[in-house]
Design a protein around this motif. Structure first.
Motif, PDB file in Angstrom:
ATOM      1  N   VAL A  41       0.857  -1.183   0.000  1.00  0.00           N
ATOM      2  CA  VAL A  41       0.000   0.000   0.000  1.00  0.00           C
ATOM      3  C   VAL A  41       0.900   1.242   0.000  1.00  0.00           C
ATOM      4  N   GLU A  63      -4.012 -10.215   8.868  1.00  0.00           N
ATOM      5  CA  GLU A  63      -3.693  -9.713   7.522  1.00  0.00           C
ATOM      6  C   GLU A  63      -3.432 -10.917   6.626  1.00  0.00           C
ATOM      7  N   THR A  66       1.381 -10.554   3.279  1.00  0.00           N
ATOM      8  CA  THR A  66       2.345  -9.750   4.050  1.00  0.00           C
ATOM      9  C   THR A  66       3.270  -8.928   3.167  1.00  0.00           C
ATOM     10  N   TYR A  70       5.095  -4.010   5.097  1.00  0.00           N
ATOM     11  CA  TYR A  70       4.850  -2.557   5.165  1.00  0.00           C
ATOM     12  C   TYR A  70       3.489  -2.264   5.800  1.00  0.00           C
ATOM     13  N   GLU A  91       5.024 -16.709   0.194  1.00  0.00           N
ATOM     14  CA  GLU A  91       6.431 -16.754  -0.242  1.00  0.00           C
ATOM     15  C   GLU A  91       7.383 -16.662   0.950  1.00  0.00           C
ATOM     16  N   PHE A 137      -7.524  -7.618   7.167  1.00  0.00           N
ATOM     17  CA  PHE A 137      -7.107  -6.940   5.930  1.00  0.00           C
ATOM     18  C   PHE A 137      -6.792  -8.012   4.889  1.00  0.00           C
TER      19      PHE A 137
HETATM   20  N1  SAM Z   1      -0.186  -6.122   2.319  1.00  0.00           N
HETATM   21  C1  SAM Z   1       1.119  -5.866   1.731  1.00  0.00           C
HETATM   22  C2  SAM Z   1       1.470  -4.408   1.895  1.00  0.00           C
HETATM   23  O1  SAM Z   1       0.608  -3.543   1.604  1.00  0.00           O
HETATM   24  O2  SAM Z   1       2.602  -4.117   2.333  1.00  0.00           O
HETATM   25  C3  SAM Z   1       1.124  -6.201   0.256  1.00  0.00           C
HETATM   26  C4  SAM Z   1       0.743  -7.627  -0.035  1.00  0.00           C
HETATM   27  S1  SAM Z   1       1.009  -8.063  -1.725  1.00  0.00           S
HETATM   28  C5  SAM Z   1      -0.188  -7.116  -2.561  1.00  0.00           C
HETATM   29  C6  SAM Z   1       0.346  -9.689  -1.806  1.00  0.00           C
HETATM   30  C7  SAM Z   1       1.146 -10.744  -1.055  1.00  0.00           C
HETATM   31  O3  SAM Z   1       0.328 -11.918  -0.957  1.00  0.00           O
HETATM   32  C8  SAM Z   1       2.430 -11.151  -1.741  1.00  0.00           C
HETATM   33  O4  SAM Z   1       3.520 -11.072  -0.854  1.00  0.00           O
HETATM   34  C9  SAM Z   1       2.185 -12.607  -2.142  1.00  0.00           C
HETATM   35  O5  SAM Z   1       3.341 -13.432  -2.082  1.00  0.00           O
HETATM   36  C10 SAM Z   1       1.166 -13.038  -1.106  1.00  0.00           C
HETATM   37  N2  SAM Z   1       0.365 -14.196  -1.537  1.00  0.00           N
HETATM   38  C11 SAM Z   1       0.046 -14.585  -2.799  1.00  0.00           C
HETATM   39  N3  SAM Z   1      -0.674 -15.711  -2.778  1.00  0.00           N
HETATM   40  C12 SAM Z   1      -0.816 -16.050  -1.487  1.00  0.00           C
HETATM   41  C13 SAM Z   1      -1.459 -17.130  -0.832  1.00  0.00           C
HETATM   42  N4  SAM Z   1      -2.095 -18.078  -1.493  1.00  0.00           N
HETATM   43  N5  SAM Z   1      -1.400 -17.165   0.524  1.00  0.00           N
HETATM   44  C14 SAM Z   1      -0.767 -16.203   1.221  1.00  0.00           C
HETATM   45  N6  SAM Z   1      -0.135 -15.160   0.646  1.00  0.00           N
HETATM   46  C15 SAM Z   1      -0.161 -15.097  -0.685  1.00  0.00           C
END
Ligand code: SAM
Length: 222
Positions: A41, A63, A66, A70, A91, A137
């Motif tokens: 974000v 959440e 992750t 951030y 990941e 979230f």
């Molecule tokens: N919330 C974070 C921030 O604003 O700092 C950004 C998150 S980013 C948009 C999406 C995250 O979800 C990535 O790190 C990705 O690896 C993770 N993700 C993707 N598929 C997932 C799953 N099946 N289970 C958990 N996490 C997953």
């Protein structure tokens, strides 16, 4: 031109309203250096999440997604002394970067990262009796959003706030024929919200350094 104005306005408010500081900046820098995608974000959105958590007096936050932690840090900064945040990340590499960032932010005692696919780790939270988060979230893989909503409702109590990011996608959410799995995921999620009697929701469209997107904000009913 329009995007440039959005960026400049974002920066103007970020500076005026103190929506960043050296720790938050250092998290973004560490994420970049580790090669993480810049899909966190924005600073103004992070502060918005922080204020939302404060406004609802959140003591327990979940959440989903992750990345480098951030938004986790923004949210956890709103917690009282005894407050806790659990964040789910698929990941391993992202979780490692997040762990270091969270430590640097002095929040290691408040934030737990659970590594794995959220659809595997969410049932474990239920098994542990963690079924009344104050704020949830949703910000992971958009294709699973409706499953995440289902789980969020299972892990909620009346009054829980459920907020979901990236629901507008440059307006692509309007396209019923979209082949984009993320758009399809959001549309299924919105369809589910539109018929689920357990939650009251609205949308907040956002523009700024992250482009044109938005949040769905919901409150679990009595
Ligand atoms: N919330 C974070 C921030 O604003 O700092 C950004 C998150 S980013 C948009 C999406 C995250 O979800 C990535 O790190 C990705 O690896 C993770 N993700 C993707 N598929 C997932 C799953 N099946 N289970 C958990 N996490 C997953």
């Amino acid at each position: 031109q329009q995007k440039q104005t959005w960026d400049e306005v974002d920066l103007y408010f970020s500076n005026k309203l103190h929506t960043t500081d050296h720790i938050m900046n250092s998290i973004l820098k560490a994420n970049e250096e580790a090669g993480l995608p810049a899909i966190d974000v924005s600073p103004n959105q992070g502060k918005f999440l922080h204020l939302l958590a404060k406004l609802c007096g959140a003591k327990s936050i979940l959440e989903i997604g992750t990345l480098g932690g951030y938004s986790s840090v923004w949210l956890a900064r709103a917690l009282p002394e005894e407050g806790r945040l659990i964040t789910l990340e698929y990941e391993e590499k992202h979780a490692k970067v997040a762990e270091a960032n969270i430590k640097k932010a002095g929040l290691a005692d408040k934030i737990s990262i659970i590594v794995g696919a959220a659809l595997d780790t969410l049932p474990k939270l239920k098994e542990q009796g963690l079924t009344s988060f104050d704020l949830i979230f949703i910000d992971a893989d958009k294709v699973n959003n409706s499953e995440y909503l289902r789980w969020a409702l299972k892990l909620s109590r009346p009054g829980t706030v459920i907020i979901t990011d990236n629901v507008i996608r440059d307006g692509k959410v309007l396209d019923p024929d979209s082949e984009d799995p993320n758009v399809k995921g959001i549309r299924t999620f919105v369809d589910q919200l539109s018929v689920d009697p357990r939650i009251d929701s609205t949308v907040m469209q956002t523009v700024g350094m992250k482009g044109y997107d938005g949040f769905v904000i919901g409150r679990v009913k009595q």
